[in-house]
Motif scaffolding. Sequence first.
Motif, PDB file in Angstrom:
ATOM      1  N   ARG A 150      41.563  37.776  37.145  1.00  0.00           N
ATOM      2  CA  ARG A 150      40.419  38.889  36.905  1.00  0.00           C
ATOM      3  C   ARG A 150      39.077  38.182  36.777  1.00  0.00           C
ATOM      4  N   LYS A 209      38.082  37.797  40.309  1.00  0.00           N
ATOM      5  CA  LYS A 209      37.744  38.996  41.288  1.00  0.00           C
ATOM      6  C   LYS A 209      38.051  40.394  40.220  1.00  0.00           C
ATOM      7  N   GLN A 210      37.787  41.256  40.915  1.00  0.00           N
ATOM      8  CA  GLN A 210      38.261  42.874  40.269  1.00  0.00           C
ATOM      9  C   GLN A 210      39.785  42.876  40.537  1.00  0.00           C
ATOM     10  N   TRP A 211      40.405  43.659  39.685  1.00  0.00           N
ATOM     11  CA  TRP A 211      41.747  44.239  40.052  1.00  0.00           C
ATOM     12  C   TRP A 211      41.824  45.079  41.303  1.00  0.00           C
ATOM     13  N   ASP A 212      42.847  44.533  42.136  1.00  0.00           N
ATOM     14  CA  ASP A 212      43.608  45.463  43.217  1.00  0.00           C
ATOM     15  C   ASP A 212      44.887  46.085  42.641  1.00  0.00           C
ATOM     16  N   THR A 213      45.202  46.863  43.706  1.00  0.00           N
ATOM     17  CA  THR A 213      46.037  48.133  43.253  1.00  0.00           C
ATOM     18  C   THR A 213      47.216  47.592  43.022  1.00  0.00           C
ATOM     19  N   TYR A 214      47.598  46.321  43.602  1.00  0.00           N
ATOM     20  CA  TYR A 214      49.212  45.559  43.378  1.00  0.00           C
ATOM     21  C   TYR A 214      49.128  44.731  42.310  1.00  0.00           C
ATOM     22  N   GLU A 215      47.889  44.119  41.804  1.00  0.00           N
ATOM     23  CA  GLU A 215      47.969  43.397  40.508  1.00  0.00           C
ATOM     24  C   GLU A 215      47.759  44.384  39.396  1.00  0.00           C
ATOM     25  N   TRP A 253      39.913  50.910  34.819  1.00  0.00           N
ATOM     26  CA  TRP A 253      41.237  50.180  35.690  1.00  0.00           C
ATOM     27  C   TRP A 253      42.701  50.928  34.938  1.00  0.00           C
ATOM     28  N   MET A 298      50.966  51.427  47.589  1.00  0.00           N
ATOM     29  CA  MET A 298      49.708  51.294  48.466  1.00  0.00           C
ATOM     30  C   MET A 298      49.491  52.683  48.982  1.00  0.00           C
TER      31      MET A 298
END
Length: 400
Positions: free
Chosen positions: A293, A296-302, A333, A380
């Motif tokens: 974090r 970078k910003q959160w992605d969907t999988y994380e 988030w 996804m």
Amino acid sequence: MIDSFLQAAPVLHHLESAGYEAYFVGGSVRDFLLKKPISDVDIATSATPEEMKQVFRKTVDVGIQHGTLLVLYKGNSYEVTTFRAESEYVDFRRPKEVVFIRSLLDDLQRRDFTMNAIAMDHKWNIIDPFNGQQALKEKLIQTVGSAEERFTEDALRMMRAVRFVSTLSFTIESVTLIALKRHQNLLEKIAIERKRAEFEKLLAGLNRRNALRLLLEVGIYKFLPGFENREDVLTRLIECECEDLNINEMWLLIIYYLNATEKQEIEAFLKEWKLPVKQIKEIIRLFFFLKKRLAKQWDTYELYSAGKEAIVSVEKLYEVVTETKPHKGMDHWLELYEALPIKDRAQLKVTGTDLLSWFNQGGGPWVKEMIEKVELAIIMGEIKNEHLEIKEWLEKCNRK
């Protein structure tokens, strides 16, 4: 708040009816007088353990060598301890011998702080021979009798004093503080597990920053695992806005300020504190997501991998260590997380048994790989989490 005492009152009645004295004592009385929530009540009595067994049908020997029995009464359990006196202490932590006595006064005078040496009978009468109520009124942490003697008897009492600074927002009385400074090196003799229990309670207190400042000022930090020569870590903890963090989040913040970056390094520090394996794993898991974090910003999988609790913890820590309120904060988030089609692999509408049947193959690593492939596709948004659609999608994938 008073319910805990009302439920336990019959235990006192039974002991008194049998000719013994019995009182509520310790932290429960202190918290009652402070109008704080009460969880467990402790009871002290003039009856010996053997005499208690004659009064109550159901008891458990939880600490009978120290005079403590667990009394089972109407679906509840209560720790009841015989009045006792303690002989000379060994190793600065435990009495060489415990002697059962009949005097409440003598029992109270062996206790650590005046605010913990108050008793109350079932009629709500207060017995306060050491002016503990005055200490509560003045918000003072003061030892019963000589501070020098109390701290050399059990050095952990010094950690308890600092813990109460955090949990009660009290200050340590001047003579008690002088004795604490003089004898803080005795904490070297105390088991890590006992120090950890006090330290975690300190970290959970609303006034933790003042307590941490005290650890630094009087030098106690030198006798805590991983903190020797790391005044900088305590200074940063004192300066940061971390009141909303829970225990595991506080451990992670400490690790961050220690600049520990490798799993082995983090694990070694937490093991030195004798934390349970499960707790260590959870803290390391949180560290993994915090590290990502911060990059970078959160992605969907994380978001999916972390889960709601970890997202909340990481976002709280992110705000503390960066000293910012990001535009895309916790609410954003969590909203994305709640919108995920599944929150856990167990929610998948496909099983390993399905795969073995559909593809007419024996078991093997391919089953796990295919489940993970389906899981990712659903997260996804490539396919819906529906049995038939998953089957058709996998068949198409196989034909490519």
